[in-house]
Design a protein around this motif. Structure first.
Motif, PDB file in Angstrom:
ATOM      1  N   GLU A 151       0.809  -1.216   0.000  1.00 56.68           N
ATOM      2  CA  GLU A 151       0.000   0.000   0.000  1.00 56.68           C
ATOM      3  C   GLU A 151       0.845   1.269   0.000  1.00 56.68           C
ATOM      4  OE1 GLU A 151      -2.540  -0.508   3.367  1.00 56.68           O
ATOM      5  OE2 GLU A 151      -4.112  -1.539   2.206  1.00 56.68           O
ATOM      6  N   HIS A 152       2.076   1.178   0.507  1.00 57.66           N
ATOM      7  CA  HIS A 152       2.942   2.361   0.541  1.00 57.66           C
ATOM      8  C   HIS A 152       3.581   2.640  -0.809  1.00 57.66           C
ATOM      9  CE1 HIS A 152       5.782  -0.926   0.778  1.00 57.66           C
ATOM     10  NE2 HIS A 152       6.801  -0.085   0.643  1.00 57.66           N
ATOM     11  N   ARG A 153       3.362   1.737  -1.782  1.00 53.53           N
ATOM     12  CA  ARG A 153       3.917   1.898  -3.122  1.00 53.53           C
ATOM     13  C   ARG A 153       2.779   1.846  -4.134  1.00 53.53           C
ATOM     14  NH1 ARG A 153       9.149   0.082  -4.307  1.00 53.53           N
ATOM     15  NH2 ARG A 153       8.501   0.481  -6.470  1.00 53.53           N
ATOM     16  N   PRO A 154       2.175   3.005  -4.468  1.00 57.71           N
ATOM     17  CA  PRO A 154       1.072   3.008  -5.437  1.00 57.71           C
ATOM     18  C   PRO A 154       1.433   2.375  -6.768  1.00 57.71           C
ATOM     19  CG  PRO A 154       1.238   5.135  -4.331  1.00 57.71           C
ATOM     20  CD  PRO A 154       2.452   4.360  -3.930  1.00 57.71           C
ATOM     21  N   ASP A 155       2.702   2.479  -7.171  1.00 54.67           N
ATOM     22  CA  ASP A 155       3.111   1.903  -8.446  1.00 54.67           C
ATOM     23  C   ASP A 155       3.044   0.377  -8.434  1.00 54.67           C
ATOM     24  OD1 ASP A 155       5.223   2.067  -6.530  1.00 54.67           O
ATOM     25  OD2 ASP A 155       6.679   1.603  -8.090  1.00 54.67           O
ATOM     26  N   LEU A 156       3.132  -0.218  -7.246  1.00 55.30           N
ATOM     27  CA  LEU A 156       2.993  -1.665  -7.113  1.00 55.30           C
ATOM     28  C   LEU A 156       1.569  -2.063  -6.729  1.00 55.30           C
ATOM     29  CD1 LEU A 156       6.266  -2.483  -5.111  1.00 55.30           C
ATOM     30  CD2 LEU A 156       5.918  -2.608  -7.586  1.00 55.30           C
ATOM     31  N   HIS A 157       0.998  -1.311  -5.803  1.00 56.72           N
ATOM     32  CA  HIS A 157      -0.320  -1.651  -5.286  1.00 56.72           C
ATOM     33  C   HIS A 157      -1.405  -1.462  -6.337  1.00 56.72           C
ATOM     34  CE1 HIS A 157      -3.957  -1.102  -2.653  1.00 56.72           C
ATOM     35  NE2 HIS A 157      -3.416  -2.173  -2.102  1.00 56.72           N
ATOM     36  N   GLY A 158      -1.286  -0.415  -7.168  1.00 56.48           N
ATOM     37  CA  GLY A 158      -2.299  -0.139  -8.184  1.00 56.48           C
ATOM     38  C   GLY A 158      -2.496  -1.291  -9.150  1.00 56.48           C
ATOM     39  N   PRO A 159      -1.444  -1.780  -9.803  1.00 58.70           N
ATOM     40  CA  PRO A 159      -1.610  -2.922 -10.712  1.00 58.70           C
ATOM     41  C   PRO A 159      -2.116  -4.184 -10.016  1.00 58.70           C
ATOM     42  CG  PRO A 159       0.454  -1.787 -11.174  1.00 58.70           C
ATOM     43  CD  PRO A 159      -0.094  -1.194  -9.910  1.00 58.70           C
ATOM     44  N   LEU A 160      -1.668  -4.410  -8.782  1.00 59.10           N
ATOM     45  CA  LEU A 160      -2.147  -5.574  -8.053  1.00 59.10           C
ATOM     46  C   LEU A 160      -3.638  -5.473  -7.768  1.00 59.10           C
ATOM     47  CD1 LEU A 160       0.773  -6.103  -5.512  1.00 59.10           C
ATOM     48  CD2 LEU A 160      -0.019  -7.787  -7.187  1.00 59.10           C
TER      49      LEU A 160
END
Length: 283
Positions: A151-160
């Motif tokens: 959640e602290h990394r939108p670039d990772l959390h968004g695609p997931l």
């Protein structure tokens, strides 16, 4: 006097290779090996930390390829295409085999070797691998809680998060069955994709139709078998992960806060494509 060099020796001589790369793209330039190797940064002087980082770096590269191939296969399956995805899924299986083989290298690390540096990386854990989580989500293992470490990394959390709310590769396969006239219930096709699939008798009946007449449904039959290859290799990876952890730290708590081997053993019971396993018994 030395014998004169024969013509075939001249052709195959290393001097015939390109040797001047002052204005040409070299192997290292193309692969960005300086960048790749610069990421290898052990934080202790322990000998086996180098091994530990290498195995996990290589695994992340294979996971990236698996995500790419799964995503491409799923895009085609959503369009009703079945032939090209089979090649992509075959590549996924081969990459999975490489991932599983990596545990064999890591198993050369003894408990004492690991304890020499384990405390240095704190709560970092493979449990937090965004790429591994993406593979699980694409294959249908859906659990919104498992996305929280990102959640602290939108670039990772968004695609997931987007993948969590979209059909899995199995959901897309069931849509293909429905498009071919096989009776897949609406509640299966329009289910809540954030949750793992539930076993369904009507879906099993549809697969029985396919497996009892493979000549008529050859593409669906072949796709089903390829999906079983993927899940079979996924299970093998999980099992090797478990045995590697057990022989290295026993039943200690995992660095990321899970129960370690106990958590991994429980994960072995997860079934991604339930009806494809049940159809063997029902035939």
């Amino acid at each position: 006097m030395a014998a004169q060099e024969r013509p075939d020796e001249q052709v195959h001589s290393p001097e015939q290779a390109q040797l001047d790369f002052r204005q040409r793209l070299s192997y290292g330039d193309y692969l960005q090996t300086d960048v790749l190797l610069s990421a290898h940064r052990p934080i202790t002087g322990a000998h086996d930390e180098h091994l530990f980082i290498t195995v996990h770096h290589v695994s992340e590269l294979w996971l990236g390829l698996i995500i790419r191939e799964l995503g491409a296969a799923m895009a085609l399956l959503s369009q009703g295409v079945t032939d090209t995805p089979l090649k992509m899924l075959s590549r996924v299986v081969r990459a999975q085999q490489q991932l599983t083989a990596a545990w064999e290298v890591l198993k050369t690390m003894t408990p004492a070797d690991y304890l020499a540096f384990r405390g240095a990386f704190g709560e970092a854990s493979g449990f937090q691998s965004a790429q591994y989580r993406m593979v699980e989500v694409l294959l249908g293992n859906r659990n919104p809680t498992l996305l929280r470490p990102h959640e602290h990394r939108p670039d990772l959390h968004g695609p997931l998060l987007a993948a969590l709310h979209a059909p899995s590769v199995y959901d897309l396969t069931l849509r293909l069955l429905a498009a071919r006239g096989l009776p897949i219930p609406p509640e299966v096709l329009e289910r809540d994709f954030t949750q793992p699939p539930q076993e369904n008798a009507a879906v099993l009946d549809a697969w029985l139709t396919v497996y009892r007449d493979p000549d008529r449904y050859w593409d669906l039959y072949e796709l089903a078998e390829k999906l079983l290859d993927v899940e079979d290799n996924f299970r093998a990876w999980r099992f090797n992960h478990l045995t590697t952890v057990e022989r290295t730290i026993g039943f200690k708590t995992g660095s990321g806060g899970t129960s370690g081997a106990g958590y991994l053993r429980r994960a072995l019971g997860i079934v991604l494509f339930p009806e494809l396993w049940q159809v063997r018994t029902a035939l």
